[in-house]
Design an enzyme around this catalytic site. Structure first.
Site, PDB file in Angstrom:
ATOM      1  N   LYS A 136       0.817  -1.367   0.045  1.00 59.80           N
ATOM      2  CA  LYS A 136      -0.117   0.095  -0.032  1.00 59.80           C
ATOM      3  C   LYS A 136       0.853   1.334  -0.010  1.00 59.80           C
ATOM      4  O   LYS A 136       1.862   1.203   0.394  1.00 59.80           O
ATOM      5  CB  LYS A 136      -1.009   0.068   1.457  1.00 59.80           C
ATOM      6  N   GLY A 176     -24.239   3.565   2.131  1.00 57.73           N
ATOM      7  CA  GLY A 176     -23.034   4.211   1.171  1.00 57.73           C
ATOM      8  C   GLY A 176     -23.619   4.197  -0.259  1.00 57.73           C
ATOM      9  O   GLY A 176     -24.170   3.096  -0.750  1.00 57.73           O
ATOM     10  N   TYR A 177     -23.664   5.321  -1.147  1.00 56.91           N
ATOM     11  CA  TYR A 177     -23.915   5.038  -2.583  1.00 56.91           C
ATOM     12  C   TYR A 177     -22.928   5.749  -3.351  1.00 56.91           C
ATOM     13  O   TYR A 177     -22.920   6.595  -4.258  1.00 56.91           O
ATOM     14  CB  TYR A 177     -25.389   5.822  -2.748  1.00 56.91           C
ATOM     15  N   GLY A 178     -21.521   5.181  -3.113  1.00 55.41           N
ATOM     16  CA  GLY A 178     -20.621   5.767  -4.147  1.00 55.41           C
ATOM     17  C   GLY A 178     -20.119   4.525  -4.941  1.00 55.41           C
ATOM     18  O   GLY A 178     -21.284   3.993  -5.448  1.00 55.41           O
ATOM     19  N   ALA A 222     -18.787   1.582  -4.526  1.00 50.71           N
ATOM     20  CA  ALA A 222     -19.265   0.409  -4.373  1.00 50.71           C
ATOM     21  C   ALA A 222     -20.892  -0.029  -4.034  1.00 50.71           C
ATOM     22  O   ALA A 222     -21.479  -0.935  -4.683  1.00 50.71           O
ATOM     23  CB  ALA A 222     -18.644  -0.275  -2.952  1.00 50.71           C
TER      24      ALA A 222
HETATM   25  P1  NAD Z   1     -16.920   6.076  -2.279  1.00 48.71           P
HETATM   26  O1  NAD Z   1     -16.081   7.524  -1.772  1.00 48.71           O
HETATM   27  O2  NAD Z   1     -17.258   6.269  -3.866  1.00 48.71           O
HETATM   28  O3  NAD Z   1     -18.476   6.136  -1.468  1.00 48.71           O
HETATM   29  C1  NAD Z   1     -18.407   6.233  -0.209  1.00 48.71           C
HETATM   30  C2  NAD Z   1     -19.842   6.692   0.031  1.00 48.71           C
HETATM   31  O4  NAD Z   1     -20.171   6.302   1.431  1.00 48.71           O
HETATM   32  C3  NAD Z   1     -20.627   7.792  -0.511  1.00 48.71           C
HETATM   33  O5  NAD Z   1     -21.939   7.752  -1.056  1.00 48.71           O
HETATM   34  C4  NAD Z   1     -20.668   8.760   0.918  1.00 48.71           C
HETATM   35  O6  NAD Z   1     -21.668   9.589   0.914  1.00 48.71           O
HETATM   36  C5  NAD Z   1     -20.933   7.531   1.651  1.00 48.71           C
HETATM   37  N1  NAD Z   1     -20.564   7.624   3.042  1.00 48.71           N
HETATM   38  C6  NAD Z   1     -19.711   8.533   3.555  1.00 48.71           C
HETATM   39  N2  NAD Z   1     -19.992   8.602   5.303  1.00 48.71           N
HETATM   40  C7  NAD Z   1     -21.079   8.185   5.212  1.00 48.71           C
HETATM   41  C8  NAD Z   1     -22.138   7.907   6.314  1.00 48.71           C
HETATM   42  N3  NAD Z   1     -21.753   8.482   7.561  1.00 48.71           N
HETATM   43  N4  NAD Z   1     -23.094   7.362   6.282  1.00 48.71           N
HETATM   44  C9  NAD Z   1     -23.504   6.626   5.081  1.00 48.71           C
HETATM   45  N5  NAD Z   1     -22.928   6.830   4.095  1.00 48.71           N
HETATM   46  C10 NAD Z   1     -21.747   7.612   4.199  1.00 48.71           C
HETATM   47  O7  NAD Z   1     -15.937   5.257  -1.995  1.00 48.71           O
HETATM   48  P2  NAD Z   1     -16.135   3.519  -2.236  1.00 48.71           P
HETATM   49  O8  NAD Z   1     -14.940   3.258  -3.256  1.00 48.71           O
HETATM   50  O9  NAD Z   1     -17.354   3.167  -2.720  1.00 48.71           O
HETATM   51  O10 NAD Z   1     -15.836   2.651  -0.933  1.00 48.71           O
HETATM   52  C11 NAD Z   1     -16.754   2.433   0.098  1.00 48.71           C
HETATM   53  C12 NAD Z   1     -16.117   1.513   0.895  1.00 48.71           C
HETATM   54  O11 NAD Z   1     -16.111   0.301   0.032  1.00 48.71           O
HETATM   55  C13 NAD Z   1     -14.786   1.973   1.386  1.00 48.71           C
HETATM   56  O12 NAD Z   1     -14.706   1.343   2.783  1.00 48.71           O
HETATM   57  C14 NAD Z   1     -13.698   1.245   0.599  1.00 48.71           C
HETATM   58  O13 NAD Z   1     -12.611   0.923   1.421  1.00 48.71           O
HETATM   59  C15 NAD Z   1     -14.436  -0.074   0.136  1.00 48.71           C
HETATM   60  N6  NAD Z   1     -13.836  -0.636  -1.070  1.00 48.71           N
HETATM   61  C16 NAD Z   1     -14.076  -0.064  -2.026  1.00 48.71           C
HETATM   62  C17 NAD Z   1     -13.296  -0.721  -3.359  1.00 48.71           C
HETATM   63  C18 NAD Z   1     -13.497   0.120  -4.504  1.00 48.71           C
HETATM   64  O14 NAD Z   1     -13.060  -0.375  -5.744  1.00 48.71           O
HETATM   65  N7  NAD Z   1     -14.465   0.886  -4.779  1.00 48.71           N
HETATM   66  C19 NAD Z   1     -12.594  -1.893  -3.195  1.00 48.71           C
HETATM   67  C20 NAD Z   1     -12.509  -2.336  -2.089  1.00 48.71           C
HETATM   68  C21 NAD Z   1     -13.174  -1.684  -0.740  1.00 48.71           C
END
Ligand code: NAD
Length: 415
Positions: A105, A217-219, A221
């Site tokens: 990392k 969470g609506y990002g 993932a």
């Molecule tokens: P992202 O930044 O695209 O989305 C995060 C989402 O979480 C957003 O919609 C944000 O508004 C929401 N959020 C933040 N604080 C919040 C709260 N208090 N309550 C509810 N929602 C909240 O991030 P992502 O890439 O979707 O990652 C989300 C999780 O998945 C993280 O833990 C990340 O480590 C994990 N993850 C992601 C990937 C990937 O490929 N994207 C891979 C492995 C793990």
């Protein structure tokens, strides 16, 4: 160092696994620490003409199974202990899905939101220059993570190629498609998680057609998970949320329409036809499947007993505390633990490396098929181990991963 120091947590989890496996103390000692870390000071000329020095890290945790692999974070609160913990988790993640890679990392302490594109490009190039001796397609392969993206990967690849005076597409993943990125990388994390939900549902005898789903969470993932559980299996997503709050509609939410609403307004909140719900209440809804896809430590001993979902698929890293794990296990909730559930991203990153080496690119269908195979067999290896040792799925994922890493180290004569 505080109790919530992520590296101490990662070490505690490993200690627990070592106890289950009855690992020799000397083996445990080797596995508890990163094999190599590099700390760099990175001078960057800013737009105002002055030079600022940024601090950066690259941690290579264990390379017994292959080159180390893991993302690069650009974050103002980055610490070397966070990077160490994430490098450890990458090691176990790559091992549980059985891809021939170790874990690493990287991170730079900076605030990309307050930097111009030019400053960001100069920082990205300077960071990769400063760690260039220890990265490379056969040594250590970075990828995007928090606040880094395909454009940043393209700059880093270009800089590394200049140093080595030849194109080095395979030195980094998560690149734009035009520069050797892989089809299917965008939704890979959510898609991989969905394949494990399918297997878990079969295991516990749940019909996914019409099964209700809540997603925190609506990002990247969460959004892809919402659309995929519906399109692949006919599930009904009844609740989703983001940092501003949540929404419910018992009749089902249209994932794409919610995404467009969020793109327009900045949040899922106030989506037409939905009613509001607090993030904490969303977790306790009477649904079949719960997908935490946002933050760490949201399922704790305070709410685990109220969770009604039969399957929890942890797309987020670290959403469940160890105390909550025990409650969920005793309540027969089927937890698909984070480093198994969200391993789809690194798996398709590995496919990207393979395609770069071959210089021959797969279509999306083939990526999906190969991802499915990897995720399905990782799920079943974990399930089998959980039964064999009578341990929860998280402990089982650790056991599968650590056994594979230890075996590789033994065969190499390192133990
Ligand atoms: P992202 O930044 O695209 O989305 C995060 C989402 O979480 C957003 O919609 C944000 O508004 C929401 N959020 C933040 N604080 C919040 C709260 N208090 N309550 C509810 N929602 C909240 O991030 P992502 O890439 O979707 O990652 C989300 C999780 O998945 C993280 O833990 C990340 O480590 C994990 N993850 C992601 C990937 C990937 O490929 N994207 C891979 C492995 C793990």
């Amino acid at each position: 160092m505080s109790e919530l120091n992520p590296f101490l947590i990662a070490q505690r989890q490993l200690d627990e696994c070592a106890r289950i496996l009855n690992l020799d103390d000397s083996v445990r000692e080797v596995l508890r620490v990163p094999m190599r870390e590099m700390h760099v000071s990175i001078p960057v000329r800013m737009d105002d003409g002055k030079i600022r020095v940024f601090k950066g890290f690259r941690v290579q945790y264990n390379d017994a199974r292959g080159p180390t692999k893991g993302g690069i974070r650009f974050h103002p609160d980055e610490t070397v202990d966070t990077v160490r913990a994430l490098a450890a988790w990458m090691t176990w993640k790559a091992a549980v899905v059985d891809i021939p890679l170790g874990g690493g990392k990287g991170g730079v302490i900076c605030n990309p939101k307050k930097m111009s594109d030019g400053e960001l490009e100069r920082l990205s190039r300077a960071y990769i220059q400063s760690i260039s001796q220890i990265v490379g397609p056969e040594k250590d392969v970075p990828a995007p993570d928090v606040y880094t993206n395909p454009q940043i990967m393209a700059w880093m690849m270009d800089e590394f190629s200049k140093i080595y005076q030849k194109n080095q597409f395979g030195m980094i993943t998560g690149k734009p498609l035009e520069l050797g990125g892989s089809a299917g990388r965008g939704d890979a994390t959510a898609r991989g998680g969905c394949y494990t939900i399918r297997e878990a549902a079969e295991e516990i005898g749940m019909d996914l057609k019409g099964a209700t789903v809540a997603i925190q969470g609506y990002g990247n993932a969460g959004y892809y998970a919402a659309t995929l559980v519906t399109s692949l299996y006919g599930c009904k997503v009844v609740a989703v949320s983001d940092s501003r709050g949540g929404i419910v509609n018992e009749a089902g939410l249209d994932g794409e329409a919610v995404f467009e609403h969020k793109a327009k307004t900045g949040s899922v909140v106030n989506f037409p036809g939905s009613t509001p719900i607090y993030n904490e209440d969303l977790l306790e809804l009477d649904v079949d499947v719960l997908i935490p896809a946002a933050l760490e430590n949201v399922i704790t001993d305070a709410n685990a007993g109220n969770i009604k979902a039969k399957i929890i698929c942890e797309l987020a890293n670290g959403p469940t505390t160890p105390e909550a794990d025990e409650i969920l296990y005793n309540n027969d909730v089927h937890v698909i633990p984070d480093f198994l559930a969200n391993a789809g991203g690194v798996t398709v990153s590995y496919f990207e490396m393979v395609q770069n080496f071959y210089m021959y690119y797969w279509d999306e269908e083939l990526v999906h098929e190969r991802l499915d195979k990897k995720m399905t067999s990782a799920y079943h290896a974990t399930l089998h181990t959980s039964r064999k040792y009578k341990i929860n799925m998280r402990q089982a994922a650790y056991v599968v991963a650590v056994e594979r890493v230890v075996e590789a180290m033994r065969l190499r004569g390192r133990l």
